[in-house]
Design an enzyme around this catalytic site. Structure first.
Site, PDB file in Angstrom:
ATOM      1  N   GLU A 131      39.984  -4.112 111.737  1.00 46.81           N
ATOM      2  CA  GLU A 131      40.305  -3.598 112.316  1.00 46.81           C
ATOM      3  C   GLU A 131      40.864  -2.720 112.479  1.00 46.81           C
ATOM      4  O   GLU A 131      40.862  -1.887 112.025  1.00 46.81           O
ATOM      5  CB  GLU A 131      39.705  -3.999 114.390  1.00 46.81           C
ATOM      6  CG  GLU A 131      39.716  -3.067 115.354  1.00 46.81           C
ATOM      7  CD  GLU A 131      39.650  -4.109 116.771  1.00 46.81           C
ATOM      8  OE1 GLU A 131      39.714  -3.381 117.874  1.00 46.81           O
ATOM      9  OE2 GLU A 131      39.626  -5.129 116.470  1.00 46.81           O
TER      10      GLU A 131
ATOM     11  N   HIS B  20      29.375  -9.812 119.246  1.00 49.12           N
ATOM     12  CA  HIS B  20      30.215  -9.356 119.880  1.00 49.12           C
ATOM     13  C   HIS B  20      30.358  -8.769 121.292  1.00 49.12           C
ATOM     14  O   HIS B  20      30.761  -7.196 120.922  1.00 49.12           O
ATOM     15  CB  HIS B  20      30.517  -8.747 118.576  1.00 49.12           C
ATOM     16  CG  HIS B  20      32.935  -7.817 118.890  1.00 49.12           C
ATOM     17  ND1 HIS B  20      33.103  -8.745 117.475  1.00 49.12           N
ATOM     18  CD2 HIS B  20      33.925  -8.063 119.262  1.00 49.12           C
ATOM     19  CE1 HIS B  20      34.550  -8.600 117.735  1.00 49.12           C
ATOM     20  NE2 HIS B  20      34.678  -8.095 118.987  1.00 49.12           N
TER      21      HIS B  20
ATOM     22  N   GLY C 129      42.667 -11.056 119.618  1.00 49.14           N
ATOM     23  CA  GLY C 129      44.369 -10.261 119.847  1.00 49.14           C
ATOM     24  C   GLY C 129      44.596  -9.251 119.074  1.00 49.14           C
ATOM     25  O   GLY C 129      44.495  -8.877 117.695  1.00 49.14           O
TER      26      GLY C 129
END
Length: 361
Positions: free
Chosen positions: A211, A23, A181
């Site tokens: 997140e 990531h 996003g």
């Protein structure tokens, strides 16, 4: 405190250890001097024109506790990545920096749709990244394997187009698909057609989930969209209860994630910056590691967080007392979870990662 190893490797040992990165955003890892050079070429105004000051500006702006403000820093990096030559340079330097950091396998993600303002087509953007990666790998004499992940933006309406692009390039350096996003207000189910298409094409994809938003985002990513991995996934901790006596109880979703060995692409430094965790020592990665979730360690955005894989792992060693065997466990978790054919994953595990850690031990 880990029970796997009583030793605490030094930063130099951590740097030399083989690492796997799943990531990492291409537009979040530029060198400050490169931003200055490219901005001069296109006339883009920057908040600072000295590399050290600019790097500091990015870190301080990202260190706000707000994901929205964190994402605003990308306005400058994306602005200077609108030509093929600029994108290729950024991609090549990305590989160079990862090699210097001991990374042996990396999947680097970016949103092609954000790099077409200068007239490039989506295919030309992917080709430019491919050229840069190949130049970096050639210069490293094959010491690293790098693949692209093509990202669609949650707030946009091009996810199907980007999913189709990922399939068109999947035998030419693209390993999978992602969406990114702001999570709040933009659930992954808005892009269900793209995920269903990818499943029909037997393709791999990860989803930023858990997140800035909680369990519903994770649940949708897995149970509606069919994600292979969770980008961050840190809020899975909300489905885990730790009693006063230390007893741990997992909810249905957390149990599912652990039982199915769904990889968590955890990015500790970034999570602290965006407020998803109060500190490294308090980051859920400690409990999730102890409970043996499929935890992986990642950088997210090396520029904004002023971080590297060495920094991330060293911080975990300092916070949790991890030893080399713990770091190897994180690394094997990541390699097992890579969007790479099984035999190629096995070759890197048995030929590079395990021997590399054996030498250090």
């Amino acid at each position: 405190m880990s029970t796997l190893s009583p030793s605490s490797p030094t930063r130099d040992v951590v740097r030399r250890a083989p690492k796997v990165l799943l990531h990492d955003h291409l537009d979040g890892g530029l060198r400050p001097q490169t931003i200055i050079d490219l901005a001069d070429e296109v006339g883009h105004e920057l908040p600072a024109n000295d590399a050290e000051a600019l790097g500091r500006w990015f870190r301080e702006s990202a260190d706000s506790g707000s994901l929205v403000r964190y994402l605003e820093t990308f306005d400058h990096t994306v602005a200077v990545m609108q030509t093929g030559a600029a994108i290729t340079r950024v991609a090549r330097e990305c590989v160079e920096d990862l090699v210097a950091d001991g990374v042996v396998y990396a999947e680097i993600r970016y949103a092609p749709e954000q790099h077409v303002e200068g007239g490039l087509t989506l295919d030309e953007v992917v080709a430019a990244v491919k050229d840069g990666f190949e130049q970096g790998v050639a210069a490293a004499e094959g010491r690293i394997v790098v693949r692209q992940l093509l990202t669609a933006m949650r707030h946009a309406a091009r996810s199907m187009e980007i999913a189709q692009l990922s399939i068109a390039w999947r035998d030419r350096g693209v390993a999978g698909f992602d969406i990114a996003g702001a999570e709040a207000g933009f659930p992954p189910t808005r892009h269900l057609d793209a995920f269903e298409y990818l499943q029909r094409e037997n393709s791999h994809f990860t989803i930023h989930a858990g997140e800035a938003f909680g369990l519903p985002s994770i649940w949708q990513a897995l149970q509606w969209c069919g994600a292979d991995r969770l980008g961050h996934g840190v809020r899975i901790i909300d489905d885990i209860t730790v009693g006063e006596d230390g007893a741990v109880e997992l909810g249905r979703l957390a149990s599912y994630v652990r039982d199915k060995r769904i990889p968590l692409e955890m990015c500790p430094a970034s999570n602290v910056q965006t407020g998803a965790a109060d500190s490294i020592a308090e980051h859920p990665i400690g409990l999730l590691t102890r409970l043996r979730f499929r935890v992986t360690v990642n950088t997210d955005n090396r520029l904004m967080s002023g971080t590297s894989m060495t920094d991330e792992m060293t911080a975990l060693v300092e916070a949790f007392g991890y030893g080399l065997r713990d770091l190897e466990w994180f690394t094997l978790n990541a390699m097992k979870s890579a969007f790479l054919p099984f035999d190629e994953r096995l070759e890197i595990i048995n030929g590079i990662i395990k021997p590399g850690y054996a030498v250090l031990a």
